[in-house]
Design a protein around this motif. Sequence first.
Motif, short mmCIF file in Angstrom:
data_model
loop_
_atom_site.label_atom_id
_atom_site.label_comp_id
_atom_site.label_asym_id
_atom_site.label_seq_id
_atom_site.Cartn_x
_atom_site.Cartn_y
_atom_site.Cartn_z
N ASP A 248 0.82 -1.21 0.00
CA ASP A 248 0.00 0.00 0.00
C ASP A 248 0.86 1.26 0.00
O ASP A 248 0.61 2.20 0.75
CB ASP A 248 -0.96 0.01 1.19
N GLY A 249 1.89 1.27 -0.83
CA GLY A 249 2.72 2.45 -0.98
C GLY A 249 3.75 2.65 0.11
O GLY A 249 4.43 3.67 0.13
N ARG A 250 3.90 1.70 1.00
CA ARG A 250 4.86 1.83 2.09
C ARG A 250 5.97 0.80 1.90
O ARG A 250 5.69 -0.38 1.71
CB ARG A 250 4.17 1.63 3.44
N VAL A 251 7.21 1.26 1.95
CA VAL A 251 8.34 0.36 1.73
C VAL A 251 8.62 -0.42 3.00
O VAL A 251 8.72 0.14 4.09
CB VAL A 251 9.59 1.15 1.31
N ILE A 252 8.76 -1.73 2.85
CA ILE A 252 9.01 -2.62 3.98
C ILE A 252 10.31 -3.36 3.73
O ILE A 252 10.55 -3.85 2.64
CB ILE A 252 7.87 -3.64 4.15
N ALA A 253 11.16 -3.43 4.75
CA ALA A 253 12.42 -4.16 4.64
C ALA A 253 12.47 -5.21 5.72
O ALA A 253 12.17 -4.94 6.88
CB ALA A 253 13.61 -3.20 4.78
N LEU A 254 12.85 -6.42 5.35
CA LEU A 254 12.98 -7.52 6.30
C LEU A 254 14.41 -7.54 6.82
O LEU A 254 15.36 -7.71 6.06
CB LEU A 254 12.64 -8.85 5.64
N ILE A 255 14.56 -7.34 8.12
CA ILE A 255 15.87 -7.21 8.74
C ILE A 255 16.04 -8.28 9.80
O ILE A 255 15.23 -8.34 10.73
CB ILE A 255 16.05 -5.82 9.37
N PRO A 256 17.06 -9.14 9.73
CA PRO A 256 17.26 -10.12 10.80
C PRO A 256 17.74 -9.43 12.06
O PRO A 256 18.67 -8.64 12.05
CB PRO A 256 18.33 -11.05 10.22
N ALA A 257 17.07 -9.72 13.16
CA ALA A 257 17.48 -9.18 14.45
C ALA A 257 18.29 -10.22 15.21
O ALA A 257 18.39 -11.37 14.79
CB ALA A 257 16.24 -8.78 15.27
N THR A 258 18.86 -9.83 16.32
CA THR A 258 19.64 -10.77 17.11
C THR A 258 18.70 -11.78 17.76
O THR A 258 17.53 -11.54 17.94
CB THR A 258 20.42 -10.03 18.20
N GLY A 259 19.27 -12.92 18.13
CA GLY A 259 18.49 -13.93 18.81
C GLY A 259 17.58 -14.71 17.88
O GLY A 259 16.67 -15.40 18.32
N GLY A 260 17.81 -14.64 16.56
CA GLY A 260 17.01 -15.41 15.64
C GLY A 260 15.64 -14.83 15.35
O GLY A 260 14.82 -15.45 14.72
N ALA A 261 15.37 -13.62 15.82
CA ALA A 261 14.06 -13.02 15.59
C ALA A 261 14.07 -12.23 14.29
O ALA A 261 15.11 -11.88 13.77
CB ALA A 261 13.70 -12.11 16.76
N TYR A 262 12.87 -11.95 13.77
CA TYR A 262 12.75 -11.14 12.57
C TYR A 262 11.71 -10.05 12.79
O TYR A 262 10.73 -10.25 13.49
CB TYR A 262 12.33 -12.00 11.37
N ALA A 263 11.95 -8.92 12.18
CA ALA A 263 10.96 -7.86 12.21
C ALA A 263 11.00 -7.13 10.89
O ALA A 263 11.98 -7.23 10.15
CB ALA A 263 11.24 -6.88 13.35
N THR A 264 9.96 -6.41 10.56
CA THR A 264 9.98 -5.58 9.37
C THR A 264 9.91 -4.12 9.77
O THR A 264 9.23 -3.76 10.71
CB THR A 264 8.81 -5.89 8.43
N VAL A 265 10.65 -3.30 9.05
CA VAL A 265 10.60 -1.86 9.30
C VAL A 265 10.43 -1.15 7.98
O VAL A 265 10.78 -1.67 6.93
CB VAL A 265 11.89 -1.35 9.99
N GLY A 266 9.89 0.06 8.03
CA GLY A 266 9.68 0.80 6.80
C GLY A 266 9.73 2.28 7.05
O GLY A 266 9.94 2.73 8.17
N GLY A 267 9.48 3.05 6.00
CA GLY A 267 9.44 4.50 6.15
C GLY A 267 10.79 5.08 6.49
O GLY A 267 11.84 4.55 6.15
#
Length: 653
Positions: A248-267
């Motif tokens: 929906d027009g928002r850029v999302i990047a998949l970034i590996p975090a420490t401890g094997g977790a994942y989150a997405t960030v954008g903007g």
Amino acid sequence: MPDNTTVNTRQTTALATQVMKDLLQNQEFIKLLDNIVSNAIEKKLNELIASIETVKGDVINLHNRVDEKEREIMHLREKISSQNNRCSKLENLIDNMEQYSRRSCIRIFGVKESTGENTDDIATDIICGKLGIQLDKTTDIDRSHRTGKLKAHPSSTTGHPSSGDVTSSASASRVASTDLASSIIRDKYARSIIVKLTTYRKRREIMENRKKLKGSGITIVEDLTAKNQSLLKQARAHPVIQSAWSSDGRVIALIPATGGAYATVGGDLFEIPSSPNNSYDAVSLGCPANMNNVTRCWYKHMEQKIPLDKSIAIVCCTSYMCDPRGSPLGLESGKINNDSISVSSERNQDVEKREVRLNGRSAWQPLEDDADPWVQVAFDSAFIITAFKTQGRPAYNFEWTTAYKVSCSMDGTSWIFYQDKYNNTDKVFSGNYGKGSPVEHTFFTPIVCRFFRIHPKKTIGKITIRLELYGYGPINELLAAINQEESGCPHPLRGSKMGVEDGRIPDSSLTSSSYRIIDGFPLSAQNGRLNGGIDINRNACWLAVDDDPDKWVKIDVGKTSLITGIIVQGRNMMKRWVTSLKVSHSLDNNTWTFALEPQCEQKVFPANYDYDTPVTIVFNQPLTARYVRIHPFTWYRSRDDCALRYEVLGIQD
């Protein structure tokens, strides 16, 4: 003989000397002289002090003026900063408004370009023919046209029009070029087609089905603003970004975090440069090594007052799952009220829908002739469902569900079954193996929905369920949309069969704690190969002796490997199977560790729900081992017949 002048001088000097001696011996004279000198010095000191005070006053005045100017400068800086922030917000607002104006637009790439083409027809053919979506170009398409300047083919000697302008209308757009008349431009030189649809709903349907174009050379993407296009390009080029896309027009990047977790960030959060040594501090997710819940990292951002419109959302699981992620959503506690629970039917008032709550006094049971039984939980807004637990009916023997499916919906009308990502079929979850022990399942890709259903498929006795859901929420539409996108999150490795079934692992590498002999046929570890069996006794299964207190079957895969899971099955042609089990592993055949230790307690895996269907158990994290043991924990009905056929999944080298 001295003259009179010299004599007079000597006499005068002597007289003066004598007078001085007399004066210096005169205390009154000394006192008078001291007063005169003291007064003179005091006068000069007073004059000097007055001068210093004057200078000091001037310095203080100067300091005050400097402080005043510094305050003025600080105020001006704050004003400039405020104006810059305001300008930045206005720029973002303008960009967001521009992006919003494009929310019903798509871009189509990879379509050959020819003179006299009708882009409405091209778009309709792709959307209807390749995506299978009903679309009427006269009512669903507002306008369409090629974008940008016409690109000349390298073999062209005549070039192309300098302006490159393209006209458009509400019905269609035609491209004309006298220099390239009757020529076809290759795909990579063709300009994209922008299509403005009349409804956002149709655009979303197209975006949800665009994966069907994979391998065709044609792609459909969102129509992004220049700023978002640049941001997406940066994201995909970043050395530690796993993948990037737009929603929906928002850029999302998949970034590996420490401890094997994942989150997405954008903007704006994404715009962080790499350090010289390629280390990465992007948005400071800050998950500690033992973090098993990426959403806690997300909430840490919220505590730092990062605006929600900067887009942070949860899309992936962590490596180890000892407990369900998130919080119980309220079936057991009563937070979810009875009006939010629906069922396909109720057998009687003792087992009605309100009894479906985990650890409750009874359980839900449908009518016996209910051909499609289900339990539904409805939420007021979207929730992220990360896991669920089920139980059978307490105080009743042989009343629990052994297998079920799960579906979800955002509107209560269109339902999607949770998929087995390894074979693209509806996922069948192994259910309970007793009336009281809860069985937990974590979704590798969390479900985002407003309506959740569980569908019993196989049962011991009557269909019976007590239930709890786990997750996070409520969430807004933006986060829901982000989580519904295909994130590319890695699922646990499934690996491949390591050779029990096909014989690559020899009989000598298959051993057990014990085995039975029935009618002269040994039901040993070597006879427990997956999908094996000639009849109910020959090669039918591995079957431990009755009084074996620690039943296990062991597989030596030949060398140290990554063990990713196991496949288990019941006894050939006979209703005997293992309903739950544990797994241990070793590098040296001496020191043994159970799966998920030491991070978690010994994991009990739900296993088979009939004798014939293979059940695949994939570990959240591969095990590094050469030896694998499967320990039956519970089995179907008979306390004596602990029957198992099996295979090991893994990766060698």
